[in-house]
Design a protein around this motif. Structure first.
Motif, mmCIF file in Angstrom:
data_model
loop_
_atom_site.group_PDB
_atom_site.id
_atom_site.type_symbol
_atom_site.label_atom_id
_atom_site.label_comp_id
_atom_site.label_asym_id
_atom_site.label_seq_id
_atom_site.Cartn_x
_atom_site.Cartn_y
_atom_site.Cartn_z
ATOM 1 N N GLU A 56 0.839 -1.203 0.000
ATOM 2 C CA GLU A 56 0.000 0.000 0.000
ATOM 3 C C GLU A 56 0.875 1.255 0.000
ATOM 4 O OE1 GLU A 56 -3.335 2.407 -0.091
ATOM 5 O OE2 GLU A 56 -3.222 0.248 -0.407
ATOM 6 N N ARG A 57 1.929 1.267 0.799
ATOM 7 C CA ARG A 57 2.843 2.422 0.838
ATOM 8 C C ARG A 57 3.529 2.617 -0.510
ATOM 9 N NH1 ARG A 57 3.346 0.437 6.201
ATOM 10 N NH2 ARG A 57 5.094 -0.931 5.664
ATOM 11 N N VAL A 58 3.965 1.520 -1.137
ATOM 12 C CA VAL A 58 4.613 1.624 -2.447
ATOM 13 C C VAL A 58 3.609 2.122 -3.487
ATOM 14 C CG1 VAL A 58 5.807 0.379 -4.289
ATOM 15 C CG2 VAL A 58 6.322 -0.159 -1.911
ATOM 16 N N SER A 59 2.383 1.616 -3.435
ATOM 17 C CA SER A 59 1.348 2.041 -4.388
ATOM 18 C C SER A 59 1.080 3.534 -4.295
ATOM 19 C CB SER A 59 0.045 1.272 -4.141
ATOM 20 O OG SER A 59 0.200 -0.078 -4.475
ATOM 21 N N ILE A 60 1.019 4.041 -3.085
ATOM 22 C CA ILE A 60 0.794 5.479 -2.892
ATOM 23 C C ILE A 60 1.972 6.271 -3.458
ATOM 24 C CG2 ILE A 60 0.632 7.309 -1.150
ATOM 25 C CD1 ILE A 60 -1.015 5.228 0.530
ATOM 26 N N ALA A 61 3.187 5.821 -3.151
ATOM 27 C CA ALA A 61 4.376 6.514 -3.663
ATOM 28 C C ALA A 61 4.413 6.459 -5.188
ATOM 29 C CB ALA A 61 5.642 5.899 -3.074
ATOM 30 N N PHE A 62 4.074 5.309 -5.763
ATOM 31 C CA PHE A 62 4.038 5.174 -7.221
ATOM 32 C C PHE A 62 3.049 6.166 -7.822
ATOM 33 C CE2 PHE A 62 2.102 3.329 -11.024
ATOM 34 C CZ PHE A 62 3.212 3.254 -11.848
ATOM 35 N N GLY A 63 1.903 6.300 -7.216
ATOM 36 C CA GLY A 63 0.874 7.199 -7.731
ATOM 37 C C GLY A 63 1.229 8.667 -7.659
ATOM 38 N N THR A 64 2.134 9.012 -6.765
ATOM 39 C CA THR A 64 2.486 10.424 -6.598
ATOM 40 C C THR A 64 3.860 10.787 -7.169
ATOM 41 O OG1 THR A 64 3.366 10.010 -4.376
ATOM 42 C CG2 THR A 64 1.044 10.664 -4.539
ATOM 43 N N GLU A 65 4.678 9.780 -7.469
ATOM 44 C CA GLU A 65 6.033 10.032 -7.989
ATOM 45 C C GLU A 65 5.975 10.574 -9.412
ATOM 46 O OE1 GLU A 65 9.583 10.870 -8.250
ATOM 47 O OE2 GLU A 65 9.203 9.703 -6.418
ATOM 48 N N ARG A 66 6.776 11.583 -9.703
ATOM 49 C CA ARG A 66 6.798 12.185 -11.037
ATOM 50 C C ARG A 66 8.083 11.892 -11.807
ATOM 51 N NH1 ARG A 66 2.323 11.432 -11.153
ATOM 52 N NH2 ARG A 66 0.889 12.610 -9.923
ATOM 53 N N GLU A 67 9.147 11.543 -11.116
ATOM 54 C CA GLU A 67 10.422 11.258 -11.787
ATOM 55 C C GLU A 67 10.350 9.861 -12.396
ATOM 56 O OE1 GLU A 67 14.021 10.120 -12.970
ATOM 57 O OE2 GLU A 67 13.502 9.250 -11.041
ATOM 58 N N ALA A 68 10.628 9.764 -13.689
ATOM 59 C CA ALA A 68 10.410 8.520 -14.438
ATOM 60 C C ALA A 68 11.194 7.330 -13.891
ATOM 61 C CB ALA A 68 10.756 8.734 -15.919
ATOM 62 N N GLY A 69 12.441 7.526 -13.556
ATOM 63 C CA GLY A 69 13.253 6.424 -13.045
ATOM 64 C C GLY A 69 12.758 5.906 -11.713
ATOM 65 N N ARG A 70 12.384 6.809 -10.840
ATOM 66 C CA ARG A 70 11.838 6.402 -9.535
ATOM 67 C C ARG A 70 10.494 5.707 -9.708
ATOM 68 N NH1 ARG A 70 13.539 11.903 -6.753
ATOM 69 N NH2 ARG A 70 15.639 11.305 -6.150
ATOM 70 N N ARG A 71 9.671 6.235 -10.598
ATOM 71 C CA ARG A 71 8.371 5.612 -10.862
ATOM 72 C C ARG A 71 8.546 4.185 -11.359
ATOM 73 N NH1 ARG A 71 3.283 6.853 -11.510
ATOM 74 N NH2 ARG A 71 2.625 6.231 -13.553
ATOM 75 N N PHE A 72 9.507 3.985 -12.275
ATOM 76 C CA PHE A 72 9.750 2.656 -12.804
ATOM 77 C C PHE A 72 10.225 1.714 -11.698
ATOM 78 C CE2 PHE A 72 11.755 -0.811 -14.986
ATOM 79 C CZ PHE A 72 10.915 -1.030 -16.064
ATOM 80 N N ALA A 73 11.125 2.190 -10.836
ATOM 81 C CA ALA A 73 11.616 1.362 -9.733
ATOM 82 C C ALA A 73 10.479 0.967 -8.804
ATOM 83 C CB ALA A 73 12.704 2.103 -8.964
ATOM 84 N N LEU A 74 9.601 1.892 -8.502
ATOM 85 C CA LEU A 74 8.459 1.580 -7.643
ATOM 86 C C LEU A 74 7.526 0.579 -8.323
ATOM 87 C CD1 LEU A 74 7.792 5.157 -6.280
ATOM 88 C CD2 LEU A 74 8.720 3.213 -4.982
ATOM 89 N N TRP A 75 7.315 0.757 -9.630
ATOM 90 C CA TRP A 75 6.497 -0.203 -10.374
ATOM 91 C C TRP A 75 7.133 -1.586 -10.329
ATOM 92 C CZ3 TRP A 75 7.446 -3.261 -14.620
ATOM 93 C CH2 TRP A 75 6.338 -3.926 -15.154
ATOM 94 N N ALA A 76 8.462 -1.658 -10.466
ATOM 95 C CA ALA A 76 9.166 -2.943 -10.423
ATOM 96 C C ALA A 76 8.972 -3.626 -9.070
ATOM 97 C CB ALA A 76 10.651 -2.753 -10.723
ATOM 98 N N VAL A 77 8.953 -2.857 -8.004
ATOM 99 C CA VAL A 77 8.697 -3.428 -6.679
ATOM 100 C C VAL A 77 7.260 -3.949 -6.617
ATOM 101 C CG1 VAL A 77 8.491 -2.934 -4.211
ATOM 102 C CG2 VAL A 77 10.454 -2.076 -5.500
#
Length: 88
Positions: free
Chosen positions: A29-50
């Motif tokens: 749930e914490r990762v999902s929230i961070a993924f939804g709010t992250e704007r930097e592409a590399g960080r977003r991809f890393a969160l999606w990978a998790v």
């Protein structure tokens, strides 16, 4: 982003396999929230990978808008799927 750092930050451990189902769900749930709010592409991809690694990632075409990011996520998912099948 460092995957160990992501795991430690969101799940409280670098060994996700040791988590109780409740702790795993809370981390997801914490990762999902961070993924939804992250704007930097590399960080977003890393969160999606998790999210993908924990079984709850949205499909690449849902998760990403940019065609290159969609292709990268599809390629990553296919490679991980191949590796998982090879481990069997």
């Amino acid at each position: 982003m460092d995957l160990d750092a992501i795991s430690q930050h969101f799940f409280g451990t670098t060994d996700i396999d040791t988590l109780s189902p409740e702790a795993l769900e809370a981390g997801r749930e914490r990762v999902s929230i961070a993924f939804g709010t992250e704007r930097e592409a590399g960080r977003r991809f890393a969160l999606w990978a998790v999210l993908r690694a924990t079984g709850v990632a949205p499909a690449p075409h849902v998760a990403f808008k940019d065609a290159r990011e969609i292709r990268a996520a599809e390629t990553y998912a296919a490679a991980i799927g191949f590796a998982e099948r090879s481990d069997d």
